[in-house]
Design a protein around this motif. Structure first.
Motif, PDB file in Angstrom:
ATOM      1  N   ALA A   1       0.909  -1.303   0.157  1.00 45.35           N
ATOM      2  CA  ALA A   1       0.118  -0.142  -0.048  1.00 45.35           C
ATOM      3  C   ALA A   1       0.924   1.440   0.025  1.00 45.35           C
ATOM      4  O   ALA A   1       0.660   2.218  -0.835  1.00 45.35           O
ATOM      5  CB  ALA A   1      -0.909  -0.158   1.141  1.00 45.35           C
ATOM      6  N   ALA A   2       1.781   1.568   1.006  1.00 41.78           N
ATOM      7  CA  ALA A   2       2.797   2.434   1.100  1.00 41.78           C
ATOM      8  C   ALA A   2       3.645   2.766  -0.176  1.00 41.78           C
ATOM      9  O   ALA A   2       3.498   3.705  -0.592  1.00 41.78           O
ATOM     10  CB  ALA A   2       3.837   2.315   1.998  1.00 41.78           C
ATOM     11  N   ARG A   3       3.960   1.630  -0.969  1.00 46.83           N
ATOM     12  CA  ARG A   3       4.572   1.588  -2.149  1.00 46.83           C
ATOM     13  C   ARG A   3       4.011   2.046  -3.130  1.00 46.83           C
ATOM     14  O   ARG A   3       4.409   2.916  -4.107  1.00 46.83           O
ATOM     15  CB  ARG A   3       5.520   0.292  -2.512  1.00 46.83           C
ATOM     16  CG  ARG A   3       6.418  -0.186  -1.475  1.00 46.83           C
ATOM     17  CD  ARG A   3       7.473  -0.879  -2.264  1.00 46.83           C
ATOM     18  NE  ARG A   3       8.724  -1.079  -1.311  1.00 46.83           N
ATOM     19  CZ  ARG A   3       8.851  -2.020  -0.486  1.00 46.83           C
ATOM     20  NH1 ARG A   3       7.919  -3.137  -0.462  1.00 46.83           N
ATOM     21  NH2 ARG A   3      10.145  -2.169   0.186  1.00 46.83           N
ATOM     22  N   ARG A   4       2.578   1.706  -3.239  1.00 48.46           N
ATOM     23  CA  ARG A   4       1.773   2.115  -4.633  1.00 48.46           C
ATOM     24  C   ARG A   4       1.388   3.467  -4.296  1.00 48.46           C
ATOM     25  O   ARG A   4       1.148   4.175  -5.265  1.00 48.46           O
ATOM     26  CB  ARG A   4       0.523   1.218  -4.446  1.00 48.46           C
ATOM     27  CG  ARG A   4       0.841  -0.037  -5.156  1.00 48.46           C
ATOM     28  CD  ARG A   4      -0.480  -0.807  -5.242  1.00 48.46           C
ATOM     29  NE  ARG A   4      -0.095  -2.121  -6.294  1.00 48.46           N
ATOM     30  CZ  ARG A   4      -0.438  -3.224  -6.333  1.00 48.46           C
ATOM     31  NH1 ARG A   4      -1.571  -3.285  -5.412  1.00 48.46           N
ATOM     32  NH2 ARG A   4      -0.109  -4.197  -7.282  1.00 48.46           N
ATOM     33  N   LEU A   5       1.671   4.236  -2.955  1.00 45.50           N
ATOM     34  CA  LEU A   5       0.969   5.648  -2.938  1.00 45.50           C
ATOM     35  C   LEU A   5       2.799   6.211  -3.018  1.00 45.50           C
ATOM     36  O   LEU A   5       2.672   7.449  -2.728  1.00 45.50           O
ATOM     37  CB  LEU A   5       0.575   5.688  -1.515  1.00 45.50           C
ATOM     38  CG  LEU A   5      -0.938   5.303  -1.579  1.00 45.50           C
ATOM     39  CD1 LEU A   5      -1.196   5.142  -0.069  1.00 45.50           C
ATOM     40  CD2 LEU A   5      -1.831   6.141  -2.425  1.00 45.50           C
ATOM     41  N   GLY A   6       3.638   5.731  -3.375  1.00 48.47           N
ATOM     42  CA  GLY A   6       4.912   6.482  -3.756  1.00 48.47           C
ATOM     43  C   GLY A   6       5.754   6.502  -2.485  1.00 48.47           C
ATOM     44  O   GLY A   6       6.634   7.233  -2.437  1.00 48.47           O
TER      45      GLY A   6
END
Ligand code: CP
Length: 298
Positions: free
Chosen positions: A62-67
């Motif tokens: 989730a965090a990675r998909r939000l950059g």
């Protein structure tokens, strides 16, 4: 929102905003669309002092998909083994540059304490037998996606409710969304008191036909709880029991599942099961919570 440590007291409006945000993320991810990098330049640290597969990995994704950058802390290879305290560990993560902390710990209230010690937004990834708020939220997302309108649904929570932080969060979110609860299990695994004011039954078969959602819980053996000798025969979700359910009723479980104990292979992998949908909704739901916290940051 400054932290996300409990579902207690969250309004229906706040919950529906989070649920709708999760569904929007999920639909975009389902179309393989790039989502806005709303956490670009931020760092999310996962401080899991207890084991996890679903929660930790879905927060990472989730965090990675939000950059965001992701800092993953692994207790057995960290300075915890040299005696470093939770407080010093959390303050060290803050000093390294974490902007949001996700905390799982066996002691109830640890996420709130980490927020006090660091001043950072903290998400409760599960604290002792207290709460697991992103699990409760992703379960609500799963129900909304499956049923549309959840008002009036009847959910039975089955199993080790006394030691379950998932039940602790479901007890707050489901009634707020209009889902009625019945607690089902052997007397030794039901709460000693009934602060929730909801129905309870020591017989699954007596209530099964009246439920739209059967939410199975694992017996928390890692907390010293023993599986009662007749648990499988009395509370195990077998194919025969699944056949006795209402035609549209579903099975849920937060995982990890003990196949052959609380649920049979046939039911876990069968058409009533929403177990993997719950896992899938975990990523988009955690994205929604991370963005809500980002929006509440100074
Ligand atoms: N449901 C849940 O919290 O699973 P994990 O322990 O694998 O994170």
């Amino acid at each position: 929102m400054k932290s996300f440590t409990s579902l207690r007291g969250l309004t229906r409006s706040t919950l529906m905003d989070l649920i709708e945000s999760s569904i929007r993320f999920s639909e975009r991810l389902g179309r393989h669309e790039q989502v806005e990098q709303e956490l670009s330049g931020r760092a999310v640290a996962n401080l899991f002092f207890e084991p996890s597969t679903r929660t930790r990995l879905s927060f990472e994704l989730a965090a990675r998909r939000l950059g965001a950058e992701v800092l993953t802390f692994d207790p057995p290879t960290s300075s915890v083994v040299k005696g470093e305290s939770v407080r010093d560990t959390a303050q060290t993560m803050a000093a390294i540059g974490a902007d949001i902390l996700v905390v799982r710990h066996s002691m109830e209230g640890t996420p709130e304490r980490v927020h006090e010690w660091t001043g950072l937004p903290v998400i409760n990834g599960g604290d002792g037998c207290h709460e697991h708020p992103t699990q409760g939220l992703l379960d609500a997302v799963t129900l909304v996606r499956h049923f549309g309108d959840v008002e009036g649904l009847r959910m039975g929570i089955v199993g080790d409710i006394r030691h379950s932080r998932v039940a602790g969060s479901l007890a707050h979110i489901m009634p707020t969304l209009g889902v009625s609860l019945t607690l089902v299990g052997p007397g030794s695994l039901l709460p000693e008191e009934d602060p929730l004011g909801v129905g309870r039954s020591e017989s699954l078969d007596a209530v099964l036909g009246d439920l739209d959602v059967v939410y199975l819980l694992r017996v928390q053996q890692e907390r010293g709880v023993e599986v009662p000798h007749d648990y499988v025969s009395q509370f195990g979700m077998s194919g025969e029991r699944a056949a006795a359910m209402d035609p549209g009723a579903v099975i849920m479980h937060p995982g990890p599942i003990n196949r052959g104990v609380e649920v049979s292979d046939e039911v876990a992998d069968g058409p009533r099961s929403l177990i993997l949908a719950q896992v899938a909704n975990g990523v988009s739901t955690r994205m929604a919570v991370l963005v809500a916290l980002r929006d509440g940051m100074a």
